[in-house]
Design an enzyme around this catalytic site. Structure first.
Site, PDB file in Angstrom:
ATOM      1  N   THR A  43      35.606 -37.508  -6.177  1.00 37.47           N
ATOM      2  CA  THR A  43      34.026 -37.292  -6.352  1.00 37.47           C
ATOM      3  C   THR A  43      33.856 -35.850  -6.123  1.00 37.47           C
ATOM      4  O   THR A  43      34.763 -34.917  -5.818  1.00 37.47           O
ATOM      5  CB  THR A  43      32.959 -38.353  -6.041  1.00 37.47           C
ATOM      6  OG1 THR A  43      31.927 -38.182  -6.706  1.00 37.47           O
ATOM      7  CG2 THR A  43      33.089 -38.161  -4.452  1.00 37.47           C
ATOM      8  N   ASN A  44      32.644 -35.582  -6.184  1.00 37.93           N
ATOM      9  CA  ASN A  44      32.258 -34.155  -5.813  1.00 37.93           C
ATOM     10  C   ASN A  44      30.677 -34.315  -5.360  1.00 37.93           C
ATOM     11  O   ASN A  44      30.331 -35.219  -4.909  1.00 37.93           O
ATOM     12  CB  ASN A  44      32.034 -33.229  -7.153  1.00 37.93           C
ATOM     13  CG  ASN A  44      31.084 -33.921  -8.194  1.00 37.93           C
ATOM     14  OD1 ASN A  44      29.918 -33.919  -7.883  1.00 37.93           O
ATOM     15  ND2 ASN A  44      31.441 -34.239  -9.293  1.00 37.93           N
ATOM     16  N   PHE A  45      30.457 -32.849  -4.810  1.00 38.05           N
ATOM     17  CA  PHE A  45      29.122 -32.846  -3.916  1.00 38.05           C
ATOM     18  C   PHE A  45      27.912 -32.941  -4.480  1.00 38.05           C
ATOM     19  O   PHE A  45      26.741 -32.871  -3.886  1.00 38.05           O
ATOM     20  CB  PHE A  45      29.150 -31.675  -3.065  1.00 38.05           C
ATOM     21  CG  PHE A  45      30.133 -31.672  -1.876  1.00 38.05           C
ATOM     22  CD1 PHE A  45      30.038 -32.567  -0.847  1.00 38.05           C
ATOM     23  CD2 PHE A  45      31.174 -30.749  -2.015  1.00 38.05           C
ATOM     24  CE1 PHE A  45      30.990 -32.420   0.116  1.00 38.05           C
ATOM     25  CE2 PHE A  45      32.218 -30.733  -0.756  1.00 38.05           C
ATOM     26  CZ  PHE A  45      32.165 -31.382   0.118  1.00 38.05           C
TER      27      PHE A  45
END
Ligand code: CTP
Ligand code: CA
Length: 226
Positions: free
Chosen positions: A33-35
């Protein structure tokens, strides 16, 4: 025009907003995933609803409350988000792609939890569909708005994305700026549009910014007499 029509400039319009990260599964207990916090996308959806739009928020996994007047559809992966957006695209007037969609996913998803072994490991990735580019190719009068979070050469990348994705606007920000990052409650953006259109916005709360962005875009798309 009267007060009501100014405040409800999106009355009778359908706005689809995507927000948050996507999750790309590796095995039953792990994902990539990402931030992305989802805050900017939720603010865009809230502002669209305030302006009278029928608002559909297609959200990756985040823990934010659903803004008043918004219908939320929760999705997990880039593929799920593509399906959900596609289902609403024909009837949409505006599509706002705030989501930080994963560019890659694991090529194979293990059906059992992967066990650790001696030495290193490799995950083979494949590309996901670029949803905004896909929408750009099918565009029939919808106004398409993308976001671009960059760490460098912001303007150059934003203009490239505008072209490549056949978008009407790219709203770009530099995530290395302290008050314009993923988790921040504030943002500072520059909007790039067709025919060399460029507009800078001041640093402000994501809520305020969402309202100003939608004001600007609706004014440009459907100029109203003052
Ligand atoms: N986007 C999308 N589907 C993807 C990747 C991106 O719809 N698979 C959309 C995002 O929601 C955003 C816009 O495209 O509105 C720009 O996303 P960004 O990640 O900045 O662009 P990319 O084309 O993925 O380029 P890169 O990550 O290499 O900078
Ligand atoms: Ca990307």
């Amino acid at each position: 025009k009267d007060y009501f029509s100014r405040e409800h400039k999106l009355a009778g319009k359908k706005v689809v907003v995507t927000a948050g990260p996507t999750r790309e599964r590796i095995d039953p207990v792990r994902f990539l995933t990402n931030f992305s916090s989802g805050k900017m996308g939720y603010a865009m959806a809230g502002a669209a609803a305030e302006m009278g739009a029928e608002t559909i928020l297609i959200s990756g996994p985040v823990s934010l409350p659903v803004p008043s007047g918004v219908t939320r559809i929760v999705v997990e992966s880039a593929e799920d988000m593509l399906q959900a957006v596609d289902a609403h695209y024909d009837t949409a007037n505006y599509v706002i792609k705030t989501a930080a969609v994963a560019d890659y996913r694991p090529k194979a998803v293990a059906d059992k939890k992967m066990k650790k072994q001696e030495g290193g490991s490799t995950i083979v990735l494949e590309r996901t569909v670029d949803i905004l580019q896909h929408l750009g190719q099918q565009k029939k009068g919808q106004v398409l708005i993308g976001f671009a979070a960059e760490t460098n050469d912001v303007g150059q990348y934003a203009k490239e994305k505008l072209e490549r994705k056949n978008a009407d606007y790219i709203i770009a920000n530099d995530v290395t700026e302290a008050q314009a990052g993923f988790e921040a409650d504030t943002n500072r953006v520059t909007v790039y549009g067709k025919n060399g259109f460029v507009q800078d916005f001041e640093l402000m709360s994501k809520q305020q910014l969402a309202r100003q962005l939608l004001e600007m875009i609706t004014d440009k798309e459907e100029p109203h007499d003052s």
